[in-house]
Structures are given as C-alpha cells and as structure tokens.
Write a protein that holds these residues in place. Structure first.
Motif, PDB file in Angstrom:
ATOM      1  N   ASP A 173       0.517  -1.116  -0.251  1.00  0.00           N
ATOM      2  CA  ASP A 173       0.018   0.505   0.096  1.00  0.00           C
ATOM      3  C   ASP A 173       1.365   1.224   0.020  1.00  0.00           C
ATOM      4  N   ARG A 174       1.417   0.918   0.921  1.00  0.00           N
ATOM      5  CA  ARG A 174       2.419   2.680   1.114  1.00  0.00           C
ATOM      6  C   ARG A 174       3.696   2.771  -0.808  1.00  0.00           C
ATOM      7  N   LEU A 175       3.994   1.536  -0.766  1.00  0.00           N
ATOM      8  CA  LEU A 175       4.542   1.010  -2.350  1.00  0.00           C
ATOM      9  C   LEU A 175       3.972   2.051  -3.569  1.00  0.00           C
ATOM     10  N   VAL A 176       2.508   1.733  -2.929  1.00  0.00           N
ATOM     11  CA  VAL A 176       2.098   2.042  -4.069  1.00  0.00           C
ATOM     12  C   VAL A 176       1.132   3.790  -4.406  1.00  0.00           C
ATOM     13  N   GLN A 177       1.416   3.959  -3.362  1.00  0.00           N
ATOM     14  CA  GLN A 177       1.029   4.862  -3.002  1.00  0.00           C
ATOM     15  C   GLN A 177       1.927   6.406  -2.903  1.00  0.00           C
ATOM     16  N   SER A 178       3.409   5.651  -2.868  1.00  0.00           N
ATOM     17  CA  SER A 178       4.330   6.760  -2.798  1.00  0.00           C
ATOM     18  C   SER A 178       4.900   6.574  -4.820  1.00  0.00           C
ATOM     19  N   GLY A 179       4.348   5.842  -5.302  1.00  0.00           N
ATOM     20  CA  GLY A 179       4.582   5.778  -7.125  1.00  0.00           C
ATOM     21  C   GLY A 179       5.637   4.463  -7.745  1.00  0.00           C
ATOM     22  N   HIS A 180       5.901   3.651  -6.621  1.00  0.00           N
ATOM     23  CA  HIS A 180       6.983   2.648  -7.329  1.00  0.00           C
ATOM     24  C   HIS A 180       6.973   2.288  -6.786  1.00  0.00           C
ATOM     25  N   VAL A 181       5.222   1.027  -7.569  1.00  0.00           N
ATOM     26  CA  VAL A 181       4.743  -0.062  -7.312  1.00  0.00           C
ATOM     27  C   VAL A 181       3.085  -0.110  -7.552  1.00  0.00           C
ATOM     28  N   ILE A 182       2.680  -0.707  -8.653  1.00  0.00           N
ATOM     29  CA  ILE A 182       1.385  -0.722  -8.985  1.00  0.00           C
ATOM     30  C   ILE A 182       1.111  -2.306  -8.743  1.00  0.00           C
ATOM     31  N   ARG A 183      -0.442  -2.228  -8.511  1.00  0.00           N
ATOM     32  CA  ARG A 183      -1.539  -3.280  -8.055  1.00  0.00           C
ATOM     33  C   ARG A 183      -1.781  -3.192  -9.871  1.00  0.00           C
ATOM     34  N   LYS A 184      -1.919  -5.067 -10.362  1.00  0.00           N
ATOM     35  CA  LYS A 184      -2.607  -5.192 -11.786  1.00  0.00           C
ATOM     36  C   LYS A 184      -3.727  -6.440 -11.015  1.00  0.00           C
ATOM     37  N   HIS A 185      -4.316  -6.785 -12.041  1.00  0.00           N
ATOM     38  CA  HIS A 185      -5.031  -8.446 -12.199  1.00  0.00           C
ATOM     39  C   HIS A 185      -4.673  -9.036 -13.171  1.00  0.00           C
ATOM     40  N   HIS A 186      -4.390 -10.148 -12.343  1.00  0.00           N
ATOM     41  CA  HIS A 186      -3.908 -11.364 -13.934  1.00  0.00           C
ATOM     42  C   HIS A 186      -4.453 -11.442 -15.170  1.00  0.00           C
ATOM     43  N   GLU A 187      -3.758 -11.720 -16.306  1.00  0.00           N
ATOM     44  CA  GLU A 187      -5.297 -11.029 -17.138  1.00  0.00           C
ATOM     45  C   GLU A 187      -6.292 -12.336 -17.569  1.00  0.00           C
ATOM     46  N   THR A 188      -6.151 -13.449 -17.161  1.00  0.00           N
ATOM     47  CA  THR A 188      -6.869 -14.783 -17.484  1.00  0.00           C
ATOM     48  C   THR A 188      -8.187 -14.599 -16.260  1.00  0.00           C
TER      49      THR A 188
END
Length: 142
Positions: A73-88
């Motif tokens: 969560d902290r890394l997402v908020q700071s712009g260093h990581v994103i979450r994404k959904h699996h393609e399938t």
C-alpha cells in the motif's frame, strides 16, 4: 575444538550482522531516497519474482499477507509499485514495480556496489582474495 568452533560462530554472526547493518545504513544515506531499507528490499523481491502475487511474496518472506499488504500500500501510494489484475483470472492481484520503483532499485544496487567496493578496497590484495574466496566457499555449503 567445539569451544573454538562456537567462538568462531559467534564472532562470525556478530561481525556479519554488523557489516550488513553498516552497509545498509551507508547505502540508504548515500541513496538519498524517501524509501526505507525494507521497502527497497520489497522492490528487489518484486523484481526478482517477476510480477508476483502478494500472497507469494508473503510466503517467500515467511510473513502474513497483511504485513505485505501494508508495505505494498505504501509503495503504491509513493508511486513505486502498481497493482494489476491477472490477465485470465481477475480475482488474482499482481504487483509490479513502476518505472520509478525500478529506477530507485537500480540506483540502490549501484550505490551498494560502490559502498562494498569502497570497503573491500581497504584490504590488501592477498587478504581480499582470501576473504572473498572463503566467503564464496562458505556460501557453497548452503
């Protein structure tokens, strides 16, 4: 012989932990980033595991998924990581370093190399060879 091995084991553990701590502190100081050492370690884990699930990271680190969630969560908020959904399977959430996260990680790796090289350069060449060879040999036992 057993007492001597115990003494060497204790000396090694103390020295290894102290060296690791000092190197990490120096790298963080020279990196001049807002990230903490555990956050940089997490960026490295995400990079190594190649867009893992958060639960996979928790398993690898031996912690509860909630501990990973807070850090991500902290890394997402700071712009260093994103979450994404699996393609399938949209139920699966993956994590990935952003360009900024990858850049910080690359910079941290370069700073770490320089910090370690600076310390190793203080050893005479014959001791440097013995030290690195012995450490490589020790590592091969595990």
């Amino acid at each position: 012989m057993e007492d001597e091995l115990t003494e060497y084991t204790n000396r090694f553990r103390t020295t290894f932990e102290l060296a690791h701590r000092k190197i990490s502190q120096t790298v963080l100081a020279e990196l001049n980033s807002e990230l903490t050492a555990p956050q940089i370690f997490m960026l490295a884990m995400i990079s190594k595991e190649n867009t893992p699930k958060q639960s996979h990271l928790a398993d690898k680190l031996g912690v509860k998924p909630s501990a990973i969630t807070v850090m991500i969560d902290r890394l997402v908020q700071s712009g260093h990581v994103i979450r994404k959904h699996h393609e399938t399977d949209r139920r699966i959430v993956l994590v990935e370093n952003t360009a900024e996260g990858s850049a910080v990680l690359a910079q941290a790796n370069e700073v770490q190399k320089k910090v370690i090289a600076r310390g190793l350069s203080k050893l005479p060449p014959d001791e440097l060879h013995i030290f690195v060879s012995a450490f490589e040999k020790l590592t091969s036992f595990y």
